[in-house]
Design a protein around this motif. Structure first.
Motif, PDB file in Angstrom:
ATOM      1  N   LEU A   1      15.937  24.840  43.008  1.00  0.00           N
ATOM      2  CA  LEU A   1      14.578  24.827  43.512  1.00  0.00           C
ATOM      3  C   LEU A   1      14.158  23.590  44.322  1.00  0.00           C
ATOM      4  O   LEU A   1      13.737  23.273  45.336  1.00  0.00           O
ATOM      5  CB  LEU A   1      13.561  24.923  42.455  1.00  0.00           C
ATOM      6  N   TYR A   2      14.736  22.178  43.692  1.00  0.00           N
ATOM      7  CA  TYR A   2      14.670  20.926  44.410  1.00  0.00           C
ATOM      8  C   TYR A   2      15.406  20.955  45.603  1.00  0.00           C
ATOM      9  O   TYR A   2      14.823  20.581  46.671  1.00  0.00           O
ATOM     10  CB  TYR A   2      15.393  19.804  43.592  1.00  0.00           C
ATOM     11  N   SER A   3      16.348  21.787  45.582  1.00  0.00           N
ATOM     12  CA  SER A   3      17.209  21.946  47.030  1.00  0.00           C
ATOM     13  C   SER A   3      16.644  22.681  48.064  1.00  0.00           C
ATOM     14  O   SER A   3      16.469  22.482  49.314  1.00  0.00           O
ATOM     15  CB  SER A   3      18.629  22.722  46.830  1.00  0.00           C
ATOM     16  N   ALA A   4      15.965  23.784  47.468  1.00  0.00           N
ATOM     17  CA  ALA A   4      14.875  24.574  48.515  1.00  0.00           C
ATOM     18  C   ALA A   4      13.991  23.817  49.029  1.00  0.00           C
ATOM     19  O   ALA A   4      13.426  23.759  50.141  1.00  0.00           O
ATOM     20  CB  ALA A   4      14.384  25.809  47.965  1.00  0.00           C
ATOM     21  N   ALA A   5      13.263  22.948  48.202  1.00  0.00           N
ATOM     22  CA  ALA A   5      12.261  22.007  48.657  1.00  0.00           C
ATOM     23  C   ALA A   5      12.693  21.124  49.604  1.00  0.00           C
ATOM     24  O   ALA A   5      11.941  20.722  50.576  1.00  0.00           O
ATOM     25  CB  ALA A   5      11.471  21.606  47.509  1.00  0.00           C
ATOM     26  N   GLU A   6      13.966  20.654  49.532  1.00  0.00           N
ATOM     27  CA  GLU A   6      14.420  19.571  50.178  1.00  0.00           C
ATOM     28  C   GLU A   6      14.445  20.054  51.628  1.00  0.00           C
ATOM     29  O   GLU A   6      14.535  19.209  52.661  1.00  0.00           O
ATOM     30  CB  GLU A   6      15.914  19.125  49.943  1.00  0.00           C
ATOM     31  N   THR A   7      14.683  21.579  51.811  1.00  0.00           N
ATOM     32  CA  THR A   7      14.816  21.865  53.205  1.00  0.00           C
ATOM     33  C   THR A   7      13.647  21.940  54.005  1.00  0.00           C
ATOM     34  O   THR A   7      13.596  21.919  55.136  1.00  0.00           O
ATOM     35  CB  THR A   7      15.239  23.319  53.175  1.00  0.00           C
ATOM     36  N   LEU A   8      12.600  21.294  53.347  1.00  0.00           N
ATOM     37  CA  LEU A   8      11.378  21.221  54.055  1.00  0.00           C
ATOM     38  C   LEU A   8      11.107  19.621  54.318  1.00  0.00           C
ATOM     39  O   LEU A   8      10.053  19.361  54.888  1.00  0.00           O
ATOM     40  CB  LEU A   8      10.029  21.606  53.265  1.00  0.00           C
ATOM     41  N   GLY A   9      12.040  18.884  54.072  1.00  0.00           N
ATOM     42  CA  GLY A   9      12.033  17.540  54.426  1.00  0.00           C
ATOM     43  C   GLY A   9      11.545  16.415  53.507  1.00  0.00           C
ATOM     44  O   GLY A   9      11.637  15.249  53.852  1.00  0.00           O
ATOM     45  N   THR A  10      11.643  16.685  52.078  1.00  0.00           N
ATOM     46  CA  THR A  10      11.209  15.818  51.225  1.00  0.00           C
ATOM     47  C   THR A  10      12.291  15.832  50.183  1.00  0.00           C
ATOM     48  O   THR A  10      12.995  16.854  49.739  1.00  0.00           O
ATOM     49  CB  THR A  10       9.920  16.048  50.265  1.00  0.00           C
ATOM     50  N   SER A  11      12.952  14.532  49.958  1.00  0.00           N
ATOM     51  CA  SER A  11      14.090  14.391  49.096  1.00  0.00           C
ATOM     52  C   SER A  11      13.787  14.650  47.651  1.00  0.00           C
ATOM     53  O   SER A  11      12.587  14.421  47.128  1.00  0.00           O
ATOM     54  CB  SER A  11      14.753  12.855  49.183  1.00  0.00           C
ATOM     55  N   ARG A  12      14.752  14.999  46.862  1.00  0.00           N
ATOM     56  CA  ARG A  12      14.689  15.293  45.498  1.00  0.00           C
ATOM     57  C   ARG A  12      14.231  13.958  44.702  1.00  0.00           C
ATOM     58  O   ARG A  12      13.436  14.001  44.043  1.00  0.00           O
ATOM     59  CB  ARG A  12      15.977  15.518  44.892  1.00  0.00           C
ATOM     60  N   ALA A  13      14.791  12.915  45.124  1.00  0.00           N
ATOM     61  CA  ALA A  13      14.272  11.562  44.694  1.00  0.00           C
ATOM     62  C   ALA A  13      12.781  11.273  44.731  1.00  0.00           C
ATOM     63  O   ALA A  13      12.139  10.982  43.646  1.00  0.00           O
ATOM     64  CB  ALA A  13      14.978  10.298  45.141  1.00  0.00           C
TER      65      ALA A  13
END
Lengths: 338, 260
Positions: free
Chosen positions: A108-120
């Motif tokens: 899910l973090y990876s999916a959210a990262e595709t929107l331009g916000t990093s996991r960190a």
């Protein structure tokens, strides 16, 4: 899997055309929004590189990262019992379940990262208290029946919420949900089966089941979010097909599925829950929304424990991550020098 | 007199020893769940726990069968007291930090790798089959532990200090790994078991290789444990671990009708 572009040639061409239009004529945002909405109305998936309105990006980032945080925080109430699981088989099942939750968090973090916000960045928002996670994980797991009940009710409610998300308009999220739902369904069956085993045991065990149900049933209904009458995100999310059913619809669906299962376990159903012959649904009283909002604001029984535990894991592991990063840099230097 | 020493059924004692090692070390790994240094390592910790407890399940099931007293794998795991456990002291030591945990895993997975490799040749078919399955898993465990030993120790000064600290704390449990009981020796002569002392040279060679690469060393004076698992002797840590692990089975006995 999240960045795989599953669009047809026509879909790609349409998206490209939209992008070119913007480059040629930056004023045409209204037109882009129109094209975007038309794609959603035609049940197309929106992919990471496609143009999308800022609001869409923001809403999804919030929702997906909140979902990821919930998976990670959700490991604590279950981890609370992993060292006390009653048999080797139950111990293996629980470890595998907690591992699945960590996996869900990861993709899910990876999916959210595709929107331009990093996991960190997302993790920072969680640790600073800015980002929220599901209220249910602020409740304690007090006895072993709670572990079965978490699988049955909490994962059950999550599935009810998430099955429609498999058709959500954002491709990476929808695809992540397909896998998450498969695993959650497995957890739900395992949880229910653990309770069935206990129900066949002693009165003390059946008492644990009743106690777990009494404490967790109402909070599990709150997992669907506030009543439709005061949900802030509903209408726009529905238009964008991020949300396909309302909170109250999903909540009712869950209650209807759950009450007969509870009866089968021999659970005494709380007063006020009655089958309505006319509607064919189970009626239930209004939930205690003051409790819900108090928990959202951090007053849950375990709210501070969960955050302290998460921060402690992050702090304790800092030297490990630093050493790993330093080592990787040294290796990279070595290979570039060679 | 060693009242908890039992040589009446050496095969049972031997297999229980293998199972207890996997169970207790797997339990220690399960303690890391939700507390790992990052998500990827949390997932790795659960993999290690799953592999080891899975091995324990097979081994204790087989031990129960060898014993033939009507006990199950769960009975062995949940209803024996400390003095009847046959795990090595190394396995029951607390996790402390990720450095100690990794040092222990390198030491023990190297040991398990050698032990299972040799056990694949056992004339006891069931033992050989379990060993073959477990070997695939511990081959990965050993690689994981070796990579992390080097990564931490060569990464930063603190990483080095913490991994070295792990070896400093744990090295005194090394001699016990190679202690060979009379029963084990007899079984080894019959081609059933592996005599623990036969693994020592290879173990020291492999450890030396990884530790040299990591730039860490065995402490010069580490001593040894003046007690034996074969007599039911353990560190104080095991009792606490069992209190937690066995709580439900003890509080709600199956004799009173409890089912899980």
């Amino acid at each position: 899997m999240y960045t795989t572009d599953l669009r047809t040639a026509e879909e790609k061409a349409a998206a490209e055309k939209a992008g070119l239009k913007l480059a040629e004529n930056p004023e045409s945002i209204a037109e882009l929004e129109e094209i975007f909405q038309a794609r959603i109305d035609a049940d197309e998936y929106i992919e990471p590189k496609d143009w999308m309105p800022d609001g869409y990006r923001k809403t999804l980032t919030r929702q997906i990262s909140q979902h990821a945080h919930s998976e990670i925080i959700g490991m604590f109430p279950e981890g609370n019992w992993v060292t006390r699981a009653p048999t080797l088989m139950r111990k293996l099942i629980l470890i595998a379940k907690i591992q699945d939750e960590a996996g869900h968090g990861l993709y899910l973090y990876s999916a959210a990262e595709t929107l331009g916000t990093s996991r960190a960045e997302m993790v920072d928002q969680l640790l600073s208290g800015k980002a929220k996670f599901s209220t249910i994980f602020n409740y304690p797991t007090m006895n072993w029946a709670d572990i079965g009940t978490v699988g049955w009710l909490v994962d059950g409610a999550a599935i009810t919420n998430q099955i429609p998300l498999c058709r959500c308009s954002y491709g990476p999220y929808a695809r992540a949900m397909v896998r998450v739902c498969k695993e959650e369904s497995f957890h739900q069956r395992q949880g229910y089966e653990a309770l069935l085993a206990m129900a066949k045991g002693t009165d003390a065990q059946r008492k644990m089941i009743q106690d777990a149900f009494d404490r967790m049933f109402w909070p599990s209904l709150m997992m669907f979010g506030p009543p439709d009458s005061d949900s802030m995100h509903l209408s726009q999310n529905t238009i964008w097909k991020i949300k396909r059913f309302s909170n109250d619809e999903l909540r009712q669906r869950f209650v209807d599925a759950t009450i007969p299962q509870a009866q089968h376990l021999g659970i005494t159903i709380p007063e006020g829950i009655v089958f309505n012959e006319e509607t064919g649904h189970w009626d239930f009283p209004d939930l205690d929304w003051d409790e819900f909002w108090a928990v959202v604001k951090g007053d849950g029984v375990c709210s501070s424990n969960r955050m302290d535990a998460r921060r402690k894991a992050v702090d304790d592991g800092a030297w490990v991550r630093e050493a790993a990063t330093a080592y990787a840099e040294k290796q990279a230097q070595k290979s570039s020098a060679a | 007199m060693n009242i908890y020493r039992d040589e009446s059924n050496p095969l049972f004692q031997y297999v229980v020893g293998l199972g207890d090692d996997a169970l207790i070390l797997g339990h220690r790994w399960s303690e890391w769940l939700s507390k790992g240094p990052n998500l990827e390592l949390d997932i790795a910790a659960s993999n290690l726990a799953l592999d080891l407890i899975g091995q324990a399940n097979l081994l204790l099931e087989y031990a129960a069968e060898v014993e033939g007293a009507g006990r199950s794998a769960d009975d062995l795991a949940y209803l024996r007291d400390t003095q009847d456990f046959r795990c090595h002291w190394l396995c029951e030591q607390p996790n402390e930090d990720w450095g100690v945990t990794i040092a222990r895993m390198l030491m023990f997975s190297t040991y398990q790798y050698l032990r299972y490799s040799a056990l694949m040749q056992s004339t006891d078919r069931q033992l050989a089959e379990i060993a073959a399955k477990a070997l695939k898993e511990v081959t990965y465990h050993r690689r994981f532990a070796a990579e992390w030993t080097v990564r931490l120790a060569q990464g930063t000064d603190e990483g080095h200090r913490r991994v070295q600290n792990g070896f400093n704390i744990l090295w005194r449990f090394v001699p016990e790994l190679f202690e060979t009981s009379g029963g084990e020796r007899t079984l080894a002569n019959d081609g059933i078991a592996v005599a623990s002392d036969s693994l020592e040279a290879d173990w020291r060679e492999t450890m030396d290789e990884v530790m040299t690469k990591a730039g860490v060393s065995a402490p010069e004076t580490s001593g040894r444990v003046m007690a034996s698992r074969h007599n039911g002797h353990h560190s104080e840590h095991l009792g606490h671990l069992l209190c937690e692990m066995q709580f439900l089975q003890r509080a709600y006995p199956k004799a009173s009708g409890a089912t899980w």
